[in-house]
Design a protein around this motif. Structure first.
Motif, PDB file in Angstrom:
ATOM      1  N   GLY A 162     -26.180 -95.540   5.586  1.00  0.00           N
ATOM      2  CA  GLY A 162     -26.567 -94.478   6.507  1.00  0.00           C
ATOM      3  C   GLY A 162     -27.749 -94.819   7.390  1.00  0.00           C
ATOM      4  O   GLY A 162     -27.691 -94.674   8.612  1.00  0.00           O
ATOM      5  N   GLN A 163     -28.839 -95.275   6.788  1.00  0.00           N
ATOM      6  CA  GLN A 163     -30.033 -95.552   7.585  1.00  0.00           C
ATOM      7  C   GLN A 163     -29.813 -96.718   8.520  1.00  0.00           C
ATOM      8  O   GLN A 163     -30.249 -96.711   9.676  1.00  0.00           O
ATOM      9  N   ALA A 164     -29.119 -97.749   8.046  1.00  0.00           N
ATOM     10  CA  ALA A 164     -28.829 -98.901   8.905  1.00  0.00           C
ATOM     11  C   ALA A 164     -27.954 -98.488  10.083  1.00  0.00           C
ATOM     12  O   ALA A 164     -28.147 -98.957  11.211  1.00  0.00           O
ATOM     13  N   ALA A 165     -27.004 -97.588   9.831  1.00  0.00           N
ATOM     14  CA  ALA A 165     -26.146 -97.100  10.913  1.00  0.00           C
ATOM     15  C   ALA A 165     -26.949 -96.283  11.918  1.00  0.00           C
ATOM     16  O   ALA A 165     -26.718 -96.368  13.131  1.00  0.00           O
ATOM     17  N   ALA A 166     -27.894 -95.498  11.427  1.00  0.00           N
ATOM     18  CA  ALA A 166     -28.738 -94.706  12.325  1.00  0.00           C
ATOM     19  C   ALA A 166     -29.665 -95.602  13.142  1.00  0.00           C
ATOM     20  O   ALA A 166     -29.926 -95.333  14.322  1.00  0.00           O
ATOM     21  N   ASP A 167     -30.135 -96.679  12.544  1.00  0.00           N
ATOM     22  CA  ASP A 167     -31.069 -97.572  13.226  1.00  0.00           C
ATOM     23  C   ASP A 167     -30.448 -98.211  14.469  1.00  0.00           C
ATOM     24  O   ASP A 167     -31.168 -98.559  15.419  1.00  0.00           O
ATOM     25  N   VAL A 168     -29.131 -98.403  14.463  1.00  0.00           N
ATOM     26  CA  VAL A 168     -28.471 -99.044  15.615  1.00  0.00           C
ATOM     27  C   VAL A 168     -27.583 -98.045  16.363  1.00  0.00           C
ATOM     28  O   VAL A 168     -26.712 -98.441  17.137  1.00  0.00           O
ATOM     29  N   ASP A 169     -27.815 -96.755  16.136  1.00  0.00           N
ATOM     30  CA  ASP A 169     -27.148 -95.675  16.877  1.00  0.00           C
ATOM     31  C   ASP A 169     -25.638 -95.607  16.661  1.00  0.00           C
ATOM     32  O   ASP A 169     -24.912 -95.081  17.499  1.00  0.00           O
ATOM     33  N   ILE A 170     -25.154 -96.109  15.522  1.00  0.00           N
ATOM     34  CA  ILE A 170     -23.759 -95.844  15.156  1.00  0.00           C
ATOM     35  C   ILE A 170     -23.625 -94.375  14.788  1.00  0.00           C
ATOM     36  O   ILE A 170     -22.639 -93.720  15.135  1.00  0.00           O
ATOM     37  N   VAL A 171     -24.616 -93.853  14.070  1.00  0.00           N
ATOM     38  CA  VAL A 171     -24.676 -92.417  13.782  1.00  0.00           C
ATOM     39  C   VAL A 171     -25.951 -91.852  14.390  1.00  0.00           C
ATOM     40  O   VAL A 171     -26.905 -92.579  14.657  1.00  0.00           O
ATOM     41  N   ASP A 172     -25.938 -90.538  14.616  1.00  0.00           N
ATOM     42  CA  ASP A 172     -27.069 -89.878  15.263  1.00  0.00           C
ATOM     43  C   ASP A 172     -28.130 -89.410  14.281  1.00  0.00           C
ATOM     44  O   ASP A 172     -29.280 -89.192  14.660  1.00  0.00           O
ATOM     45  N   ALA A 173     -27.714 -89.226  13.017  1.00  0.00           N
ATOM     46  CA  ALA A 173     -28.658 -88.736  12.013  1.00  0.00           C
ATOM     47  C   ALA A 173     -28.094 -89.017  10.629  1.00  0.00           C
ATOM     48  O   ALA A 173     -26.896 -89.265  10.466  1.00  0.00           O
ATOM     49  N   THR A 174     -28.967 -88.977   9.642  1.00  0.00           N
ATOM     50  CA  THR A 174     -28.542 -89.016   8.247  1.00  0.00           C
ATOM     51  C   THR A 174     -28.992 -87.733   7.574  1.00  0.00           C
ATOM     52  O   THR A 174     -29.872 -87.018   8.076  1.00  0.00           O
ATOM     53  N   ALA A 175     -28.381 -87.429   6.441  1.00  0.00           N
ATOM     54  CA  ALA A 175     -28.723 -86.225   5.694  1.00  0.00           C
ATOM     55  C   ALA A 175     -28.496 -86.486   4.211  1.00  0.00           C
ATOM     56  O   ALA A 175     -27.698 -87.353   3.845  1.00  0.00           O
ATOM     57  N   PRO A 176     -29.186 -85.747   3.346  1.00  0.00           N
ATOM     58  CA  PRO A 176     -28.988 -85.915   1.908  1.00  0.00           C
ATOM     59  C   PRO A 176     -27.601 -85.433   1.478  1.00  0.00           C
ATOM     60  O   PRO A 176     -26.907 -84.719   2.216  1.00  0.00           O
ATOM     61  N   GLU A 177     -27.218 -85.822   0.278  1.00  0.00           N
ATOM     62  CA  GLU A 177     -25.950 -85.372  -0.299  1.00  0.00           C
ATOM     63  C   GLU A 177     -25.854 -83.841  -0.238  1.00  0.00           C
ATOM     64  O   GLU A 177     -26.819 -83.137  -0.530  1.00  0.00           O
ATOM     65  N   GLY A 178     -24.724 -83.345   0.163  1.00  0.00           N
ATOM     66  CA  GLY A 178     -24.504 -81.906   0.217  1.00  0.00           C
ATOM     67  C   GLY A 178     -25.008 -81.239   1.478  1.00  0.00           C
ATOM     68  O   GLY A 178     -24.764 -80.052   1.696  1.00  0.00           O
ATOM     69  N   GLN A 179     -25.717 -81.984   2.343  1.00  0.00           N
ATOM     70  CA  GLN A 179     -26.277 -81.380   3.551  1.00  0.00           C
ATOM     71  C   GLN A 179     -25.763 -82.010   4.844  1.00  0.00           C
ATOM     72  O   GLN A 179     -26.227 -81.692   5.933  1.00  0.00           O
ATOM     73  N   VAL A 180     -24.764 -82.900   4.705  1.00  0.00           N
ATOM     74  CA  VAL A 180     -24.267 -83.627   5.870  1.00  0.00           C
ATOM     75  C   VAL A 180     -23.560 -82.680   6.844  1.00  0.00           C
ATOM     76  O   VAL A 180     -23.797 -82.708   8.059  1.00  0.00           O
ATOM     77  N   THR A 181     -22.701 -81.825   6.302  1.00  0.00           N
ATOM     78  CA  THR A 181     -21.976 -80.895   7.168  1.00  0.00           C
ATOM     79  C   THR A 181     -22.932 -79.912   7.840  1.00  0.00           C
ATOM     80  O   THR A 181     -22.805 -79.624   9.038  1.00  0.00           O
ATOM     81  N   ALA A 182     -23.906 -79.425   7.084  1.00  0.00           N
ATOM     82  CA  ALA A 182     -24.880 -78.485   7.658  1.00  0.00           C
ATOM     83  C   ALA A 182     -25.659 -79.138   8.792  1.00  0.00           C
ATOM     84  O   ALA A 182     -25.914 -78.512   9.832  1.00  0.00           O
ATOM     85  N   ALA A 183     -26.016 -80.404   8.620  1.00  0.00           N
ATOM     86  CA  ALA A 183     -26.765 -81.101   9.667  1.00  0.00           C
ATOM     87  C   ALA A 183     -25.907 -81.284  10.916  1.00  0.00           C
ATOM     88  O   ALA A 183     -26.396 -81.153  12.046  1.00  0.00           O
ATOM     89  N   ALA A 184     -24.617 -81.574  10.732  1.00  0.00           N
ATOM     90  CA  ALA A 184     -23.727 -81.722  11.882  1.00  0.00           C
ATOM     91  C   ALA A 184     -23.516 -80.387  12.585  1.00  0.00           C
ATOM     92  O   ALA A 184     -23.459 -80.317  13.820  1.00  0.00           O
ATOM     93  N   LEU A 185     -23.404 -79.319  11.817  1.00  0.00           N
ATOM     94  CA  LEU A 185     -23.268 -77.988  12.413  1.00  0.00           C
ATOM     95  C   LEU A 185     -24.494 -77.631  13.249  1.00  0.00           C
ATOM     96  O   LEU A 185     -24.370 -77.041  14.329  1.00  0.00           O
ATOM     97  N   GLU A 186     -25.667 -78.003  12.774  1.00  0.00           N
ATOM     98  CA  GLU A 186     -26.895 -77.725  13.532  1.00  0.00           C
ATOM     99  C   GLU A 186     -26.863 -78.417  14.884  1.00  0.00           C
ATOM    100  O   GLU A 186     -27.430 -77.907  15.862  1.00  0.00           O
ATOM    101  N   MET A 187     -26.228 -79.582  14.949  1.00  0.00           N
ATOM    102  CA  MET A 187     -26.099 -80.278  16.231  1.00  0.00           C
ATOM    103  C   MET A 187     -25.164 -79.527  17.178  1.00  0.00           C
ATOM    104  O   MET A 187     -25.409 -79.445  18.382  1.00  0.00           O
TER     105      MET A 187
END
Length: 217
Positions: A162-187
């Motif tokens: 996750g963090q490596a993917a965020a560092d090179v902009d493959i993903v826009d953010a990371t989130a803890p277990e159980g909070q990934v969907t909530a973080a995407a919804l916030e976007m």
């Protein structure tokens, strides 16, 4: 089996609880859910999964048993990528687990991505499984990643956490277990209400070369 529900006016498409490989039936179900979401006026689309995989991509077992239909099958997969890439609502992929191959391509086709920070890999393994990218798949990835990241991801088969993917902009953010969907919804929630015709036209113009490559036989 993919299922559709709503969070406010955001359509949440859960791809399922197994490897979520792209069988023809799976593709039919996903497209039907997209039809429903758009018909019901969804103001955004979030895709996620309920198991340890977001998606493992192509259904190689089906493909092996139906080699004579390979061209038809790949065209259907690429049509889904093109559809998500140009969907006339904001889109986000919430990755609670592994996204491999065509599963990672589906995630790349979304506007935004959120990945679990502590577990799961994002990977294009094609170089290691001896399956070259089609022109459409390459164009999709290269439309979304920087040249440096595309070279690394496509030619080495690197598995990004996750963090490596965020560092090179493959993903826009990371989130803890159980909070990934909530973080995407916030976007997505602040982005609803855009005119769908205009948004769809903008995406079709932005990604015209990739769409052409994905949909040209």
């Amino acid at each position: 089996m993919p299922t559709l529900e709503y969070h406010d006016k955001i359509a949440v498409l859960d791809l399922g609880g197994d490897e979520n490989r792209f069988s023809p039936d799976f593709l039919d179900e996903v497209n039907a859910h997209l039809d429903t979401a758009l018909a019901e006026g969804a103001q955004g689309l979030l895709t996620t999964a309920s198991g340890k995989f977001y998606s493992n991509g192509l259904d190689l077992d089906w493909l092996g048993a139906n080699a004579d239909r390979a061209q038809w099958y790949v065209a259907r997969v690429q049509a889904l990528f093109a559809r998500v890439l140009t969907l006339p609502v904001p889109t986000a992929a919430a990755l609670p687990g592994h996204a491999f191959g065509a599963g990672a391509m589906l995630a790349i086709a979304h506007d935004y991505r959120v990945m679990r920070g502590d577990r799961g890999y994002f990977c294009f393994p094609e170089v290691d499984i001896r399956i070259p990218f089609t022109p459409g798949m390459a164009a999709l990835i290269q439309a979304k990643l920087t040249p440096k990241t595309a070279v690394a991801a496509m030619t080495t088969g690197r598995r990004y956490g996750g963090q490596a993917a965020a560092d090179v902009d493959i993903v826009d953010a990371t989130a803890p277990e159980g909070q990934v969907t909530a973080a995407a919804l916030e976007m997505l929630l602040p982005l609803g209400g855009k005119d769908s015709g205009t948004l769809g036209a903008i995406k079709n113009t932005m990604f015209a070369p990739a769409v052409t490559a994905l949909t040209t036989p």
